[in-house]
Design an enzyme around this catalytic site. Structure first.
Site, PDB file in Angstrom:
ATOM      1  CG  ASP A  67      -8.978  49.127 -19.574  1.00 44.31           C
ATOM      2  OD1 ASP A  67      -8.692  48.469 -20.665  1.00 44.31           O
ATOM      3  OD2 ASP A  67      -9.411  48.658 -18.768  1.00 44.31           O
ATOM      4  CG  HIS A  75      -5.247  46.417 -22.787  1.00 44.92           C
ATOM      5  ND1 HIS A  75      -5.940  45.240 -22.873  1.00 44.92           N
ATOM      6  CD2 HIS A  75      -6.180  47.183 -22.146  1.00 44.92           C
ATOM      7  CE1 HIS A  75      -7.197  45.100 -22.556  1.00 44.92           C
ATOM      8  NE2 HIS A  75      -7.161  46.251 -22.334  1.00 44.92           N
ATOM      9  NE  ARG A 102     -13.072  49.554 -20.435  1.00 47.10           N
ATOM     10  CZ  ARG A 102     -11.904  49.591 -21.304  1.00 47.10           C
ATOM     11  NH1 ARG A 102     -11.663  48.644 -21.977  1.00 47.10           N
ATOM     12  NH2 ARG A 102     -11.904  50.729 -21.887  1.00 47.10           N
ATOM     13  CG  HIS A 117      -7.084  44.005 -18.225  1.00 49.79           C
ATOM     14  ND1 HIS A 117      -6.813  45.438 -18.239  1.00 49.79           N
ATOM     15  CD2 HIS A 117      -8.234  44.101 -19.321  1.00 49.79           C
ATOM     16  CE1 HIS A 117      -7.522  46.468 -18.898  1.00 49.79           C
ATOM     17  NE2 HIS A 117      -8.383  45.630 -19.390  1.00 49.79           N
TER      18      HIS A 117
END
Ligand code: SIN
Length: 240
Positions: A63, A61, A231, A216
């Site tokens: 983000d 995906h 994150r 990623h």
């Protein structure tokens, strides 16, 4: 990638903010206490409860591509790493576009893809115990959106494929079976081995990637080993 960054969550946030507005993840259950700008990515259970999102990145995906303004980039900071596994893989979507066979390139030209946070949510709930049921307010925050299948990077002008198994559910204007078949071809092509960088984490690594150029995947961690990362996610502009 920046090695050996012994920074606090506040420093992580302050540095990330230099690049744009920070996005607050819909799963407030996994915000770092006192720092809603940080999503905890972790497979650790405390008192039987997950402290973070244990299956983040299980499907390829970009983000937060399921928002009108998807992410420009994310910064992932290693807190606790397993002794084996736990890599993160990145696929270069400019290369994926540049190397698309001519027939696929013309099939995607001018097309738009539907992105949904819920694309794999039910499946992920079936596969593990990480995902809470979403409240009506959470569902209202993640209404599906439409983006070009091929986007142009606003800073370098390069074209990139902008679809992913994680969040893209269909291609607008195509019958379901054609849309599914085309998406499957794009997903397989995107993650050919020659498009991929595999990041092997070292203590205190801070990895900053461009969500407009890359998708990623979390490579997976053995269940008995602990992994925790923080994150931040920076908002970008509307893809064109
Ligand atoms: C993510 O998709 O944000 C997490 C990736 C990872 O845990 O390696």
């Amino acid at each position: 990638m920046f090695r050996d960054q012994r920074i606090t969550p506040q420093q992580h946030i302050d540095f990330s903010r230099r690049f744009g507005r920070l996005m607050i993840h819909v799963l407030h259950q996994f915000h770092l206490a006192g720092h809603p700008e940080i999503l905890t990515v972790s497979n650790i259970l405390e008192d039987g409860k997950p402290i973070g999102l244990g299956d983040a990145g299980k499907y390829w995906h970009s983000d937060i591509s399921y928002k009108e303004l998807p992410s420009l980039g994310s910064l992932l900071h290693a807190q606790e790493l397993p002794s084996e596994g736990g890599d993160t893989l990145f696929a270069n979507m400019h290369l994926a576009y540049d190397t698309l066979p001519a027939a696929l390139k013309s099939a995607v030209e001018g097309r738009r893809g539907v992105h949904s946070y819920l694309a794999q949510y039910g499946q992920l709930q079936k596969e593990g115990n990480w995902r809470p049921n979403l409240s009506a307010q959470q569902i209202a925050q993640v209404q599906e959106v439409v983006h070009p299948v091929v986007r142009t990077h606003p800073e370098n002008g390069r074209r990139a494929l902008f679809v992913s198994e994680g969040f893209t559910t269909r291609i607008e204007g195509l019958p379901d079976d054609e849309s599914r078949a085309l998406l499957n071809e794009l997903f397989v092509h995107s993650v050919r081995p020659e498009h991929i960088y595999r990041h092997k984490w070292q203590p205190h690594d801070l990895v900053f990637w461009d969500n407009r150029s890359l998708i990623h995947l979390a490579g997976g961690t053995p269940d008995h080993l602990r992994r925790k990362l923080y994150r931040t996610t920076i908002e970008g502009d509307a893809p064109f």
